[in-house]
Enzyme design. Structure first.
Site, mmCIF file in Angstrom:
data_model
loop_
_atom_site.group_PDB
_atom_site.id
_atom_site.type_symbol
_atom_site.label_atom_id
_atom_site.label_comp_id
_atom_site.label_asym_id
_atom_site.label_seq_id
_atom_site.Cartn_x
_atom_site.Cartn_y
_atom_site.Cartn_z
ATOM 1 N N ASP A 100 -4.070 0.962 -9.507
ATOM 2 C CA ASP A 100 -5.507 0.725 -9.620
ATOM 3 C C ASP A 100 -5.923 0.451 -11.059
ATOM 4 O O ASP A 100 -6.642 -0.508 -11.344
ATOM 5 C CB ASP A 100 -6.280 1.923 -9.071
ATOM 6 C CG ASP A 100 -6.072 2.111 -7.582
ATOM 7 O OD1 ASP A 100 -5.444 1.240 -6.950
ATOM 8 O OD2 ASP A 100 -6.518 3.143 -7.046
ATOM 9 N N GLU A 135 0.828 -1.213 0.000
ATOM 10 C CA GLU A 135 0.000 0.000 0.000
ATOM 11 C C GLU A 135 0.856 1.254 0.000
ATOM 12 O O GLU A 135 1.858 1.347 0.718
ATOM 13 C CB GLU A 135 -0.907 0.003 1.232
ATOM 14 C CG GLU A 135 -2.301 0.493 0.954
ATOM 15 C CD GLU A 135 -3.040 -0.433 -0.002
ATOM 16 O OE1 GLU A 135 -3.256 -0.029 -1.175
ATOM 17 O OE2 GLU A 135 -3.408 -1.541 0.405
#
Length: 394
Positions: free
Chosen positions: A181, A41
């Site tokens: 993404d 992340e």
């Protein structure tokens, strides 16, 4: 727990909505999935490694030729219960609803790249949770690009599509997102996690076929306004750290390098860099753990990732911490392997690996603790690694 809606059912719903609104059946149907990041992340914009998978939650677009001339799109979204007309040549998209601005950016970038389709009409049917850290916006972008591919009769590689959609969000929406993404939505494969090198864009498909392990996603159903301002701030802090360390990006830094300059770096910049450097290492360890079926190590890495995001990167919140802590306390004896926040943070979702025969019980126990403690009802669903974006009809 929310049921999984088959893609075929969503396709039929999108086609039906299109026909009801526009009077004739669609010519093209495309899909793009949301994604969950198992680990890695806030490292994609630091040229690091990430490990997402496509989820069984989709954006489906049914489309057909429109009327008139020029590059325009008349589009209805059932998730937003809203319709707008988008002109690719418009100087500004500020008068469009927020979701329309994402579409406009992609249409403009596609047109600039030579993908023209003339006027179009479209109906969007989507069930990727909004503002949950599961990339609903990237799924919308990639689905839009895939629709233009179908309508123009020209195709592009998954890598090209991801970069174009990222550029659209960076330039036209003003969000300095990394590449993960869009790349996840465009290029993930069924029954695989994707280890993505965010610098070279090379991918390694990591099998995730064990039916005894299930991915449980829990939406905290909170979203802090801080998220939109914190993202660019943390990106700037990482760039500061890289500059002071004398590297192109934190991907090139090591923990000894960071420790050596610890007294010269601002304390918060040091902690941001420590998260990124350690998280990149955890992604590579996770690939090894999964390939060797070392689920205990996989769980340890997930918890370590969450701790780092909570303490060094400071993007967690009370709600996410409670969900992860509850999963951790249930532990292996209850079938829980590991858990962490996923997405940008400040709300949104957690991702938890659970033994499949225990997932119903685990989900109920976590949900009960969360609702009893905070008086907020979470939303839960399970998923297998799903397919990436593709043209379904047309």
């Amino acid at each position: 727990m929310l049921p999984t809606v088959p893609l075929e059912e969503m396709v039929n719903s999108a086609k039906q909505t299109y026909t009801q609104r526009f009077g004739d059946p669609p010519k093209w149907v495309v899909m793009a999935p949301g994604r969950v990041n198992l680990i890695g992340e806030h490292v994609d914009y630091n040229d690091g490694f990430v490990m997402p998978m496509a989820i069984e939650r989709f954006v489906v677009i049914a489309a057909g030729p429109g009327e008139g001339d020029g590059e325009t799109l008349q589009v209805f979204s059932d998730a937003m219960d809203d319709e707008c007309t988008i002109s690719v040549g418009a100087e500004s998209a500020q008068d469009l609803p927020r979701w329309g601005q994402y579409i406009h950016g992609v249409l403009k970038e596609m047109a600039d790249a030579g993908y023209t389709s003339g006027p179009l009409r479209a109906a969007i049917h989507a069930n990727v949770p909004l503002a949950g850290g599961l990339s609903s916006s990237a799924a919308l972008e990639v689905a839009t690009a895939t629709m233009v591919e179908a309508a123009s009769g020209k195709s592009m590689s998954s890598s090209e599509k991801a970069k174009l959609c990222q550029r659209a969000e960076n330039i036209h929406v003003g969000m300095p997102c990394g590449i993960m993404d869009q790349f996840s939505s465009a290029a993930c494969e069924v029954d695989h996690l994707m280890q993505l090198d965010c610098r070279s864009l090379e991918t390694k498909q990591v099998p995730f076929t064990n039916p005894k392990i299930t991915v449980l996603i829990i939406n905290s159903n909170v979203k802090r306004e801080l998220a939109s301002s914190a993202y660019p701030l943390r990106r700037a802090q990482c760039e500061t750290a890289a500059k002071q360390l004398g590297v192109t990006a934190l991907r090139d830094a090591t923990m000894p390098m960071l420790e050596k300059l610890s007294e010269q770096l601002e304390e918060v910049v040091f902690r941001r860099a420590r998260h990124v450097i350690s998280e990149i290492g955890r992604v590579q360890e996770m690939a090894t753990a999964l390939e060797s079926n070392n689920w205990a190590l996989a769980g340890e890495l997930m918890y370590a990732s969450h701790d780092s995001l909570r303490d060094d990167y400071e993007v967690s919140c009370e709600e996410l911490n409670l969900l992860v802590d509850t999963a951790h306390q249930l532990g292996p004896g209850s079938g829980v392997i590991g858990s962490r926040l996923t997405g940008a943070g400040f709300g949104g979702c957690t991702v938890t690996l659970v033994e499949s025969d225990a997932v119903e019980d685990v989900a109920n126990r976590i949900a009960q603790t969360y609702q009893t403690t905070l008086n907020i009802e979470p939303t839960l669903f399970t998923t297998r690694p799903g397919p990436g974006a593709h043209i379904i009809e047309g």
